[in-house]
Write a protein that holds these residues in place. Sequence first.
Motif, PDB file in Angstrom:
ATOM      1  N   UNK A 175      -8.901   7.985   2.761  1.00 41.12           N
ATOM      2  CA  UNK A 175      -7.580   8.035   3.679  1.00 41.12           C
ATOM      3  C   UNK A 175      -6.136   7.199   3.103  1.00 41.12           C
ATOM      4  N   UNK A 176      -6.680   6.171   2.116  1.00 37.72           N
ATOM      5  CA  UNK A 176      -5.767   5.427   1.711  1.00 37.72           C
ATOM      6  C   UNK A 176      -5.262   5.840   0.471  1.00 37.72           C
ATOM      7  N   UNK A 177      -6.187   6.611  -0.241  1.00 36.57           N
ATOM      8  CA  UNK A 177      -5.690   7.121  -1.860  1.00 36.57           C
ATOM      9  C   UNK A 177      -6.412   5.932  -2.695  1.00 36.57           C
ATOM     10  N   UNK A 178      -7.324   5.182  -2.567  1.00 39.01           N
ATOM     11  CA  UNK A 178      -7.777   3.857  -3.182  1.00 39.01           C
ATOM     12  C   UNK A 178      -9.339   4.145  -3.658  1.00 39.01           C
ATOM     13  N   UNK A 211       1.126  -1.048   0.110  1.00 38.79           N
ATOM     14  CA  UNK A 211      -0.087  -0.193  -0.124  1.00 38.79           C
ATOM     15  C   UNK A 211       0.989   1.112   0.023  1.00 38.79           C
ATOM     16  N   UNK A 271      -0.990   3.932   8.251  1.00 39.73           N
ATOM     17  CA  UNK A 271      -0.518   4.771   7.218  1.00 39.73           C
ATOM     18  C   UNK A 271      -1.680   5.430   6.443  1.00 39.73           C
ATOM     19  N   UNK A 272      -1.546   6.845   6.243  1.00 42.67           N
ATOM     20  CA  UNK A 272      -2.371   7.356   5.415  1.00 42.67           C
ATOM     21  C   UNK A 272      -1.700   8.301   4.512  1.00 42.67           C
ATOM     22  N   UNK A 273      -2.511   8.265   3.155  1.00 40.35           N
ATOM     23  CA  UNK A 273      -1.713   8.888   2.166  1.00 40.35           C
ATOM     24  C   UNK A 273      -1.254  10.431   2.456  1.00 40.35           C
ATOM     25  N   UNK A 274      -2.104  11.246   2.893  1.00 36.77           N
ATOM     26  CA  UNK A 274      -1.972  12.429   3.191  1.00 36.77           C
ATOM     27  C   UNK A 274      -0.626  12.779   3.827  1.00 36.77           C
ATOM     28  N   UNK A 281       2.445   6.560  -7.029  1.00 39.30           N
ATOM     29  CA  UNK A 281       1.537   7.363  -7.651  1.00 39.30           C
ATOM     30  C   UNK A 281       1.664   8.796  -7.396  1.00 39.30           C
ATOM     31  N   UNK A 328     -12.553   5.733   4.500  1.00 45.76           N
ATOM     32  CA  UNK A 328     -10.998   4.902   4.453  1.00 45.76           C
ATOM     33  C   UNK A 328     -10.350   4.940   3.079  1.00 45.76           C
ATOM     34  N   UNK A 337       2.451   1.759  -3.400  1.00 47.70           N
ATOM     35  CA  UNK A 337       1.483   2.338  -4.264  1.00 47.70           C
ATOM     36  C   UNK A 337       1.265   3.886  -4.112  1.00 47.70           C
ATOM     37  N   UNK A 338       1.097   4.132  -2.864  1.00 46.20           N
ATOM     38  CA  UNK A 338       0.742   5.638  -2.648  1.00 46.20           C
ATOM     39  C   UNK A 338       1.976   6.536  -2.877  1.00 46.20           C
TER      40      UNK A 338
END
Lengths: 593, 135
Positions: B9-12, A484, A575-578, A491, B6, A487-488
């Motif tokens: 938050x995960x960009x999915x 994950x 983990x959180x993308x931002x 991207x 969610x 991927x973040x």
Amino acid sequence: MREGKKLEHLEIARPFGDEPGEALGSDTSSRAPDSGGRDIEPHMELVKALLGSIDLETALVDPTLGVIWANSLHASRKGERSSALYLCELLECTPKGSGKDSPCSLCPLSRAIREALEEGTRLKRFEAPWPPVGVPYKEMRFSIRPIPYEKNGKALITVSWQDITREKISELRLQEANRELEDANKQLASALEKANLLAFQAQAANIAKSAFLARMSHEIRTPLNAVIGYCELLMEGKVGEEERTHLKAIYTSAQALLSLIDDILDFSRIEAGEMRLDSVPFDPRALVKETCEMVRPRIHDKPIRLSFKVDHKVPKILVGDPGRTRQVLLNLLSNACKFTNQGHIKLRVMLKSAEEERARVIFRVSDSGIGIPPKRLEEIFEPFRQLDDSLRRAHGGTGLGLAICRQLAHLMDGKVWAKSKVGKGSTFFFEARYGIRSGEPEAFHDASHAHGPSRATADGVPSKDVERGLEILLVEDNHLNGRLASLMLERAGHRVIWAQDGWEALRVATERREQLDLILMDVEMPGMDGLEVTRRIRALGLNGIPIVAMTAHAMKEDRERCLSAGMNDYLSKPIRKDLLLEKVDRWSRKGGM
Amino acid sequence: MELEEICEALGLEKEEFVEFARLFLDVAFKDLASMEDALAKGDMRSLAEGAHSIKGAASTLDMEEIFILARSLELKAKRGGDEGIYEELQALREELIRLQNAIGEDDCGKRLRSELPKRELSGEKRDEKRSCRGQ
């Protein structure tokens, strides 16, 4: 597990003291049915039919193991024996008497029956080596069950048995094989760890050597630069002719020493695999022109014509390392200037082949110099090998120039070679692979000691790297989290190298020390945790790469532990993308420490 | 969190989240089998490692019930005792199966659902969920 599931609801029977025998279970959910004086005789036919239908050998016995009926007897013998038959005989064990201290009183079967009757268990199972008297030669499994009937005032019990010798042998063999496999796995793991450690130590030694060279290079350059600087100052002032000659000698020697340091460092770095080439667009025509202009003063007053030509098929823009390309050309042209007294030096650039995005280019430097004997044509590319001492004394040189050219050509997926005729001249060839791209090239700048794409400047201006994306080492043992996070980051335009354990992380950190922009380090990993990996990375002198901890523990003391291990920052899990990208962006601008 | 939350938050995308949930299940069932095996052998260290792995992934995907169970198992295993571990392993298996059914991953075929059904927790577990959010 099948046995385990069946036994879930059963109470495990007590082991039989020192007796061999493995208890499998017993049912104490209710007391054994009280016979209440019910005689079995009226029901014998039913009993025979029931017991006769059981696949296992089964017998109906009394507490003394006297056989009332057995299905094996029924199958093989007509009628019942007239004399008393004990189960022992069916089980191929010779009874050794009765009484409290007799061997038969210690027989596991007797004891099991006695206990079943005393405790009121409905079903008892156990395994035991057999026979219990004498030397056991097989393994038996028994099931005993008191039934609510009696014969002649004696309680009755059904006993089933099975020879499980083969099963036990297979089980023991399997256990043995598993133990051996486990040992082999442990040895393999140990060998792997040793191999990793050796590789790590070798890499550490290599890095230590490079770090030493870099430090020494700096220590030597500083005073040399002072010597050169003061020489220049003195020569600008009023000095006598003799003094001027001496000063020039000192100046030339200092310059030669500086050149030697540079060459040694380059050679060492390339050898250690630590040199990385740039990959930028550049104009080959401009590069060649500038290089020739740089070399021209070295011709001095000799009657030599220096010219260059770039074939029209050579692409307008090549993608590669212009600095290192120039380094090779400078070396070849300088040698040509050194060993040519009159005539010509020509540089020609040709396209050897081109595919969609790649081209092979050949640079050819030909001169009308003194030439090289054929048997020396390979030797000259080896380190510290020059034509001969007299030429070295006359022309100087470190003996590393062509060796470095060969290394650089190899890095560019190419080669260098020479042809020559003594007294006529020499031709040196340098072939390299470049990318092809349309559009304007970036302005060429002096990058003779380029160290790859630079990190952000200290004043916080975003470097080209941020626009291009960073190279990030992600250290994460959890498969889902690693995928994950990768991927973040990908991207967002970054390049991710994902290491799933500490050893892999150390290997990548040492191999890619010049290229990595950031390390994201999971702290809680089995084996070597993130803190230990960080300590080892810092111990290797890799202090320029920011390390951000990824941790589920965000208490103050946890953060302090991360910082003392050598980490620069931390990121809370999950983990959180931002938050992840914000942290990456923050450290890309800081440009390390 | 709601599914949309969610995912953001995960960009999915939702479909991607479901794929990650399937990946999570693949790994989690294997980890669970290892943990059951470890319990039978009394290997609390391996059991704790398996629980840690499930806990980390469940936390990322905001699967709080699974996270709580995995965390409890990890703590118990690290303390060395095995009291209640068997029951909690069973509960964990049930939660994984529930998730498996929710995302339509069953033996008969695949169905995509847009929402994960919520389950009301018992009072004790609801409080535990509140107290450890974000870990």
